[in-house]
Design a protein around this motif. Structure first.
Motif, PDB file in Angstrom:
ATOM      1  N   ILE A   1      66.701  18.204  52.548  1.00  0.00           N
ATOM      2  CA  ILE A   1      65.544  18.457  53.416  1.00  0.00           C
ATOM      3  C   ILE A   1      65.952  19.421  54.526  1.00  0.00           C
ATOM      4  O   ILE A   1      66.997  19.253  55.153  1.00  0.00           O
ATOM      5  CB  ILE A   1      65.027  17.138  54.013  1.00  0.00           C
ATOM      6  CG1 ILE A   1      64.598  16.204  52.885  1.00  0.00           C
ATOM      7  CG2 ILE A   1      63.890  17.386  55.001  1.00  0.00           C
ATOM      8  CD1 ILE A   1      64.402  14.770  53.312  1.00  0.00           C
ATOM      9  N   ILE A   2      65.117  20.415  54.764  1.00  0.00           N
ATOM     10  CA  ILE A   2      65.367  21.385  55.837  1.00  0.00           C
ATOM     11  C   ILE A   2      64.270  21.241  56.882  1.00  0.00           C
ATOM     12  O   ILE A   2      63.084  21.187  56.548  1.00  0.00           O
ATOM     13  CB  ILE A   2      65.423  22.816  55.284  1.00  0.00           C
ATOM     14  CG1 ILE A   2      66.567  22.929  54.263  1.00  0.00           C
ATOM     15  CG2 ILE A   2      65.599  23.834  56.414  1.00  0.00           C
ATOM     16  CD1 ILE A   2      66.676  24.270  53.592  1.00  0.00           C
ATOM     17  N   THR A   3      64.698  21.185  58.135  1.00  0.00           N
ATOM     18  CA  THR A   3      63.751  21.033  59.238  1.00  0.00           C
ATOM     19  C   THR A   3      63.673  22.313  60.052  1.00  0.00           C
ATOM     20  O   THR A   3      64.617  23.099  60.096  1.00  0.00           O
ATOM     21  CB  THR A   3      64.164  19.876  60.175  1.00  0.00           C
ATOM     22  OG1 THR A   3      65.414  20.186  60.783  1.00  0.00           O
ATOM     23  CG2 THR A   3      64.244  18.564  59.435  1.00  0.00           C
ATOM     24  N   LYS A   4      62.535  22.496  60.681  1.00  0.00           N
ATOM     25  CA  LYS A   4      62.321  23.621  61.594  1.00  0.00           C
ATOM     26  C   LYS A   4      61.721  23.041  62.869  1.00  0.00           C
ATOM     27  O   LYS A   4      60.650  22.422  62.821  1.00  0.00           O
ATOM     28  CB  LYS A   4      61.372  24.642  60.962  1.00  0.00           C
ATOM     29  CG  LYS A   4      61.185  25.894  61.754  1.00  0.00           C
ATOM     30  CD  LYS A   4      60.324  26.883  60.969  1.00  0.00           C
ATOM     31  CE  LYS A   4      60.173  28.175  61.728  1.00  0.00           C
ATOM     32  NZ  LYS A   4      59.348  29.126  60.965  1.00  0.00           N
ATOM     33  N   ARG A   5      62.439  23.188  63.946  1.00  0.00           N
ATOM     34  CA  ARG A   5      62.027  22.607  65.234  1.00  0.00           C
ATOM     35  C   ARG A   5      61.771  21.112  65.121  1.00  0.00           C
ATOM     36  O   ARG A   5      60.805  20.578  65.670  1.00  0.00           O
ATOM     37  CB  ARG A   5      60.801  23.326  65.786  1.00  0.00           C
ATOM     38  CG  ARG A   5      61.064  24.767  66.120  1.00  0.00           C
ATOM     39  CD  ARG A   5      59.868  25.407  66.804  1.00  0.00           C
ATOM     40  NE  ARG A   5      59.985  26.844  66.710  1.00  0.00           N
ATOM     41  CZ  ARG A   5      59.226  27.606  65.921  1.00  0.00           C
ATOM     42  NH1 ARG A   5      58.281  27.072  65.198  1.00  0.00           N
ATOM     43  NH2 ARG A   5      59.410  28.900  65.884  1.00  0.00           N
ATOM     44  N   GLY A   6      62.606  20.432  64.335  1.00  0.00           N
ATOM     45  CA  GLY A   6      62.527  18.978  64.204  1.00  0.00           C
ATOM     46  C   GLY A   6      61.515  18.469  63.203  1.00  0.00           C
ATOM     47  O   GLY A   6      61.390  17.273  63.000  1.00  0.00           O
ATOM     48  N   THR A   7      60.791  19.364  62.544  1.00  0.00           N
ATOM     49  CA  THR A   7      59.784  18.975  61.564  1.00  0.00           C
ATOM     50  C   THR A   7      60.265  19.311  60.163  1.00  0.00           C
ATOM     51  O   THR A   7      60.743  20.422  59.927  1.00  0.00           O
ATOM     52  CB  THR A   7      58.455  19.716  61.832  1.00  0.00           C
ATOM     53  OG1 THR A   7      58.026  19.417  63.159  1.00  0.00           O
ATOM     54  CG2 THR A   7      57.373  19.281  60.854  1.00  0.00           C
ATOM     55  N   GLU A   8      60.163  18.365  59.237  1.00  0.00           N
ATOM     56  CA  GLU A   8      60.561  18.603  57.854  1.00  0.00           C
ATOM     57  C   GLU A   8      59.613  19.617  57.228  1.00  0.00           C
ATOM     58  O   GLU A   8      58.403  19.403  57.204  1.00  0.00           O
ATOM     59  CB  GLU A   8      60.543  17.294  57.071  1.00  0.00           C
ATOM     60  CG  GLU A   8      61.557  16.297  57.605  1.00  0.00           C
ATOM     61  CD  GLU A   8      61.399  14.907  57.019  1.00  0.00           C
ATOM     62  OE1 GLU A   8      60.333  14.583  56.477  1.00  0.00           O
ATOM     63  OE2 GLU A   8      62.364  14.138  57.123  1.00  0.00           O
ATOM     64  N   VAL A   9      60.165  20.740  56.743  1.00  0.00           N
ATOM     65  CA  VAL A   9      59.311  21.814  56.247  1.00  0.00           C
ATOM     66  C   VAL A   9      59.614  22.243  54.818  1.00  0.00           C
ATOM     67  O   VAL A   9      58.735  22.778  54.144  1.00  0.00           O
ATOM     68  CB  VAL A   9      59.369  23.055  57.173  1.00  0.00           C
ATOM     69  CG1 VAL A   9      58.731  22.752  58.519  1.00  0.00           C
ATOM     70  CG2 VAL A   9      60.782  23.561  57.351  1.00  0.00           C
ATOM     71  N   VAL A  10      60.849  22.033  54.344  1.00  0.00           N
ATOM     72  CA  VAL A  10      61.240  22.533  53.028  1.00  0.00           C
ATOM     73  C   VAL A  10      62.184  21.541  52.364  1.00  0.00           C
ATOM     74  O   VAL A  10      62.965  20.876  53.041  1.00  0.00           O
ATOM     75  CB  VAL A  10      61.957  23.903  53.155  1.00  0.00           C
ATOM     76  CG1 VAL A  10      62.452  24.395  51.819  1.00  0.00           C
ATOM     77  CG2 VAL A  10      61.043  24.930  53.788  1.00  0.00           C
ATOM     78  N   VAL A  11      62.110  21.489  51.037  1.00  0.00           N
ATOM     79  CA  VAL A  11      63.047  20.684  50.251  1.00  0.00           C
ATOM     80  C   VAL A  11      63.744  21.603  49.264  1.00  0.00           C
ATOM     81  O   VAL A  11      63.088  22.375  48.560  1.00  0.00           O
ATOM     82  CB  VAL A  11      62.319  19.552  49.495  1.00  0.00           C
ATOM     83  CG1 VAL A  11      63.288  18.786  48.608  1.00  0.00           C
ATOM     84  CG2 VAL A  11      61.627  18.618  50.469  1.00  0.00           C
ATOM     85  N   VAL A  12      65.051  21.530  49.203  1.00  0.00           N
ATOM     86  CA  VAL A  12      65.830  22.268  48.211  1.00  0.00           C
ATOM     87  C   VAL A  12      66.246  21.266  47.152  1.00  0.00           C
ATOM     88  O   VAL A  12      66.844  20.233  47.460  1.00  0.00           O
ATOM     89  CB  VAL A  12      67.086  22.914  48.847  1.00  0.00           C
ATOM     90  CG1 VAL A  12      67.934  23.599  47.782  1.00  0.00           C
ATOM     91  CG2 VAL A  12      66.681  23.903  49.933  1.00  0.00           C
ATOM     92  N   LEU A  13      65.892  21.551  45.897  1.00  0.00           N
ATOM     93  CA  LEU A  13      66.279  20.658  44.818  1.00  0.00           C
ATOM     94  C   LEU A  13      66.742  21.459  43.617  1.00  0.00           C
ATOM     95  O   LEU A  13      66.448  22.652  43.507  1.00  0.00           O
ATOM     96  CB  LEU A  13      65.133  19.720  44.425  1.00  0.00           C
ATOM     97  CG  LEU A  13      63.877  20.315  43.832  1.00  0.00           C
ATOM     98  CD1 LEU A  13      63.243  19.298  42.914  1.00  0.00           C
ATOM     99  CD2 LEU A  13      62.897  20.671  44.927  1.00  0.00           C
ATOM    100  N   SER A  14      67.470  20.802  42.734  1.00  0.00           N
ATOM    101  CA  SER A  14      67.991  21.498  41.565  1.00  0.00           C
ATOM    102  C   SER A  14      66.840  21.911  40.650  1.00  0.00           C
ATOM    103  O   SER A  14      65.772  21.291  40.639  1.00  0.00           O
ATOM    104  CB  SER A  14      68.945  20.589  40.798  1.00  0.00           C
ATOM    105  OG  SER A  14      68.229  19.541  40.185  1.00  0.00           O
ATOM    106  N   TYR A  15      67.088  22.955  39.872  1.00  0.00           N
ATOM    107  CA  TYR A  15      66.072  23.409  38.931  1.00  0.00           C
ATOM    108  C   TYR A  15      65.768  22.327  37.902  1.00  0.00           C
ATOM    109  O   TYR A  15      64.617  22.130  37.529  1.00  0.00           O
ATOM    110  CB  TYR A  15      66.523  24.704  38.240  1.00  0.00           C
ATOM    111  CG  TYR A  15      65.454  25.258  37.335  1.00  0.00           C
ATOM    112  CD1 TYR A  15      64.324  25.866  37.865  1.00  0.00           C
ATOM    113  CD2 TYR A  15      65.561  25.141  35.950  1.00  0.00           C
ATOM    114  CE1 TYR A  15      63.332  26.362  37.044  1.00  0.00           C
ATOM    115  CE2 TYR A  15      64.567  25.641  35.123  1.00  0.00           C
ATOM    116  CZ  TYR A  15      63.467  26.250  35.675  1.00  0.00           C
ATOM    117  OH  TYR A  15      62.468  26.729  34.862  1.00  0.00           O
ATOM    118  N   ALA A  16      66.791  21.594  37.471  1.00  0.00           N
ATOM    119  CA  ALA A  16      66.591  20.517  36.491  1.00  0.00           C
ATOM    120  C   ALA A  16      65.636  19.457  37.043  1.00  0.00           C
ATOM    121  O   ALA A  16      64.743  18.978  36.337  1.00  0.00           O
ATOM    122  CB  ALA A  16      67.930  19.884  36.117  1.00  0.00           C
TER     123      ALA A  16
END
Length: 84
Positions: free
Chosen positions: A28-43
């Motif tokens: 999980i990636i946050t921007k200014r303390g807010t969860e904004v993006v999820v990085v997950l495997s292609y599978a």
């Protein structure tokens, strides 16, 4: 296990974020303390995509599929207590 990364940290350590997603699941990636993006495997992404069904299939498989529902619209006029 998911880890939460601040955006600036994820940018600086992108390779590590990707490796963590491959080994341990979504990151999980946050921007200014807010969860904004999820990085997950292609599978994992493909598995999620293949699990989706068409809306029509969802309704056909519903336990309520065999129930007879009256879908006729009420033709009576407006209620007296509603003003337009």
């Amino acid at each position: 296990m998911s880890r939460i990364w601040q955006l600036h940290e994820a940018k600086n350590r992108l390779s590590e974020v990707v490796e963590e997603a491959l080994r341990n699941g979504p990151q999980i990636i946050t921007k200014r303390g807010t969860e904004v993006v999820v990085v997950l495997s292609y599978a994992e992404y493909r598995r999620m995509q293949l699990a989706h069904k068409k809306l029509s299939e969802f309704f056909q498989e519903s336990p309520l599929a065999g129930i007879d529902i009256d879908l006729q619209r009420d033709q009576s006029g407006l209620r007296d207590d509603i003003r337009i």
